[in-house]
Design a protein around this motif. Sequence first.
Motif, PDB file in Angstrom:
ATOM      1  N   UNK A 205      27.579 -21.702  -6.408  1.00 49.31           N
ATOM      2  CA  UNK A 205      26.904 -20.657  -6.774  1.00 49.31           C
ATOM      3  C   UNK A 205      26.426 -20.323  -8.049  1.00 49.31           C
ATOM      4  N   UNK A 206      27.357 -20.737  -8.888  1.00 51.98           N
ATOM      5  CA  UNK A 206      26.994 -20.436 -10.523  1.00 51.98           C
ATOM      6  C   UNK A 206      25.930 -21.523 -10.700  1.00 51.98           C
ATOM      7  N   UNK A 207      26.008 -22.691 -10.345  1.00 53.24           N
ATOM      8  CA  UNK A 207      25.031 -23.701 -10.567  1.00 53.24           C
ATOM      9  C   UNK A 207      23.557 -23.304  -9.903  1.00 53.24           C
ATOM     10  N   UNK A 208      23.548 -22.571  -8.841  1.00 53.57           N
ATOM     11  CA  UNK A 208      22.394 -22.246  -8.077  1.00 53.57           C
ATOM     12  C   UNK A 208      21.785 -20.969  -8.969  1.00 53.57           C
ATOM     13  N   UNK A 209      22.687 -20.192  -9.379  1.00 56.55           N
ATOM     14  CA  UNK A 209      22.020 -19.015 -10.306  1.00 56.55           C
ATOM     15  C   UNK A 209      21.382 -19.532 -11.493  1.00 56.55           C
ATOM     16  N   UNK A 210      22.172 -20.540 -11.990  1.00 54.33           N
ATOM     17  CA  UNK A 210      21.406 -21.219 -13.250  1.00 54.33           C
ATOM     18  C   UNK A 210      19.910 -21.717 -12.922  1.00 54.33           C
ATOM     19  N   UNK A 211      19.933 -22.374 -11.661  1.00 57.75           N
ATOM     20  CA  UNK A 211      18.753 -23.011 -11.492  1.00 57.75           C
ATOM     21  C   UNK A 211      17.550 -21.970 -11.075  1.00 57.75           C
ATOM     22  N   UNK A 212      18.069 -20.917 -10.665  1.00 57.05           N
ATOM     23  CA  UNK A 212      16.980 -19.763 -10.267  1.00 57.05           C
ATOM     24  C   UNK A 212      16.833 -19.006 -11.262  1.00 57.05           C
ATOM     25  N   UNK A 213      17.379 -18.970 -12.506  1.00 50.50           N
ATOM     26  CA  UNK A 213      17.150 -18.158 -13.849  1.00 50.50           C
ATOM     27  C   UNK A 213      15.797 -18.680 -14.325  1.00 50.50           C
ATOM     28  N   UNK A 214      14.895 -17.649 -14.659  1.00 47.93           N
ATOM     29  CA  UNK A 214      13.754 -18.013 -15.233  1.00 47.93           C
ATOM     30  C   UNK A 214      13.970 -18.782 -16.616  1.00 47.93           C
ATOM     31  N   UNK A 215      13.091 -19.960 -17.077  1.00 50.13           N
ATOM     32  CA  UNK A 215      13.170 -20.384 -18.214  1.00 50.13           C
ATOM     33  C   UNK A 215      12.796 -19.133 -19.401  1.00 50.13           C
ATOM     34  N   UNK A 216      13.361 -19.062 -20.604  1.00 48.25           N
ATOM     35  CA  UNK A 216      13.129 -17.913 -21.467  1.00 48.25           C
ATOM     36  C   UNK A 216      11.663 -18.313 -22.054  1.00 48.25           C
ATOM     37  N   UNK A 217      10.974 -17.371 -22.257  1.00 48.61           N
ATOM     38  CA  UNK A 217       9.706 -17.484 -22.425  1.00 48.61           C
ATOM     39  C   UNK A 217       9.524 -18.028 -24.025  1.00 48.61           C
ATOM     40  N   UNK A 218       8.621 -18.658 -24.219  1.00 52.12           N
ATOM     41  CA  UNK A 218       8.358 -19.127 -25.598  1.00 52.12           C
ATOM     42  C   UNK A 218       7.590 -18.084 -26.502  1.00 52.12           C
ATOM     43  N   UNK A 219       8.148 -17.905 -27.753  1.00 46.25           N
ATOM     44  CA  UNK A 219       7.370 -17.074 -28.265  1.00 46.25           C
ATOM     45  C   UNK A 219       5.934 -17.391 -28.716  1.00 46.25           C
ATOM     46  N   UNK A 220       4.790 -16.296 -28.724  1.00 49.74           N
ATOM     47  CA  UNK A 220       3.746 -16.458 -28.714  1.00 49.74           C
ATOM     48  C   UNK A 220       3.490 -16.767 -30.265  1.00 49.74           C
ATOM     49  N   UNK A 221       2.183 -17.244 -30.752  1.00 52.24           N
ATOM     50  CA  UNK A 221       1.648 -17.676 -31.867  1.00 52.24           C
ATOM     51  C   UNK A 221       1.898 -16.480 -32.941  1.00 52.24           C
ATOM     52  N   UNK A 222       1.727 -15.281 -32.732  1.00 50.77           N
ATOM     53  CA  UNK A 222       1.865 -14.286 -33.812  1.00 50.77           C
ATOM     54  C   UNK A 222       3.417 -14.147 -33.974  1.00 50.77           C
ATOM     55  N   UNK A 223       4.387 -14.211 -32.872  1.00 53.98           N
ATOM     56  CA  UNK A 223       5.694 -14.018 -33.166  1.00 53.98           C
ATOM     57  C   UNK A 223       6.212 -15.255 -33.834  1.00 53.98           C
ATOM     58  N   UNK A 224       5.878 -16.394 -33.913  1.00 53.89           N
ATOM     59  CA  UNK A 224       6.142 -17.307 -34.656  1.00 53.89           C
ATOM     60  C   UNK A 224       5.634 -17.160 -36.105  1.00 53.89           C
ATOM     61  N   UNK A 225       4.654 -16.832 -36.279  1.00 57.31           N
ATOM     62  CA  UNK A 225       3.776 -16.691 -37.514  1.00 57.31           C
ATOM     63  C   UNK A 225       4.787 -15.664 -38.290  1.00 57.31           C
ATOM     64  N   UNK A 226       5.253 -14.452 -37.435  1.00 54.29           N
ATOM     65  CA  UNK A 226       6.080 -13.510 -37.941  1.00 54.29           C
ATOM     66  C   UNK A 226       7.547 -13.858 -38.404  1.00 54.29           C
ATOM     67  N   UNK A 227       7.854 -14.717 -37.524  1.00 51.29           N
ATOM     68  CA  UNK A 227       9.233 -15.077 -37.990  1.00 51.29           C
ATOM     69  C   UNK A 227       9.272 -16.129 -39.208  1.00 51.29           C
ATOM     70  N   UNK A 228       8.138 -16.793 -39.475  1.00 49.96           N
ATOM     71  CA  UNK A 228       7.747 -17.970 -40.505  1.00 49.96           C
ATOM     72  C   UNK A 228       7.626 -17.128 -41.626  1.00 49.96           C
ATOM     73  N   UNK A 229       7.012 -16.090 -41.559  1.00 50.35           N
ATOM     74  CA  UNK A 229       6.744 -15.179 -42.696  1.00 50.35           C
ATOM     75  C   UNK A 229       7.826 -14.364 -43.254  1.00 50.35           C
ATOM     76  N   UNK A 230       8.355 -13.668 -42.343  1.00 48.97           N
ATOM     77  CA  UNK A 230       9.696 -12.704 -42.678  1.00 48.97           C
ATOM     78  C   UNK A 230      11.269 -13.290 -42.358  1.00 48.97           C
ATOM     79  N   UNK A 231      11.079 -14.282 -41.706  1.00 45.40           N
ATOM     80  CA  UNK A 231      12.477 -14.845 -41.434  1.00 45.40           C
ATOM     81  C   UNK A 231      13.117 -14.108 -40.280  1.00 45.40           C
ATOM     82  N   UNK A 232      12.534 -13.160 -39.742  1.00 39.71           N
ATOM     83  CA  UNK A 232      13.110 -12.540 -38.447  1.00 39.71           C
ATOM     84  C   UNK A 232      12.129 -12.547 -37.490  1.00 39.71           C
ATOM     85  N   UNK A 233      12.672 -12.155 -36.385  1.00 40.59           N
ATOM     86  CA  UNK A 233      11.774 -11.859 -35.058  1.00 40.59           C
ATOM     87  C   UNK A 233      11.104 -10.860 -34.930  1.00 40.59           C
TER      88      UNK A 233
END
Length: 189
Positions: free
Chosen positions: A161-189
């Motif tokens: 059941x744990x393995x099936x739950x992992x397969x069913x969990x959605x993949x974490x969303x990749x941060x968008x361009x602005x979020x990556x730029x903010x992290x690059x400039x400020x060092x935080x999310x």
Amino acid sequence: MEWRGKDILVAVLLGLSVCAMGAPDLERRAADAVAAHHLVEARNLYRRLAEQHPQAVGHQVWVGRLSSWLNDYAAATAAFDRVLAADPGNVEALVGKAYVAMWQDEFAQADRLLARAVTVAPQDAQVHLALARNAHFQGKERRAARHVARALVLDPGNVDAQELQRRLAPAPARPGFLARLKRLLTGRS
């Protein structure tokens, strides 16, 4: 050699005791064969046990399981049907037969069998895990997630059941361009 009544009685009793001792040994050998993944040997041993003890439906359930694992779906279905004829509410046979149906893409039949199983055993984690798998195989991920969550509430250590739950969990969303730029400039999310 001349047989006397007492000798015959001793021979018969000795033969009966050997037969009685044979069943646990046969069960142990069958369980060892399953553990060693010698599925054909295990199925043959469980078939012998089922013939010797037709009232013990557990042996027939094992014949069904092993047959399904060997992709012998006709033999698996026949074994599970024999169990269900003797015990219509046998949850192991209902779930086993449902898996055979799933593996043959007969999801509606699996749903019917699992509906019977959940009526008999609503608190059985294996029933909910089978319901989750059947839903997952059909692409019904929300329904699958509900059933796998229920299975984990009933049996938190259930690895399948744990393995099936992992397969069913959605993949974490990749941060968008602005979020990556903010992290690059400020060092935080």
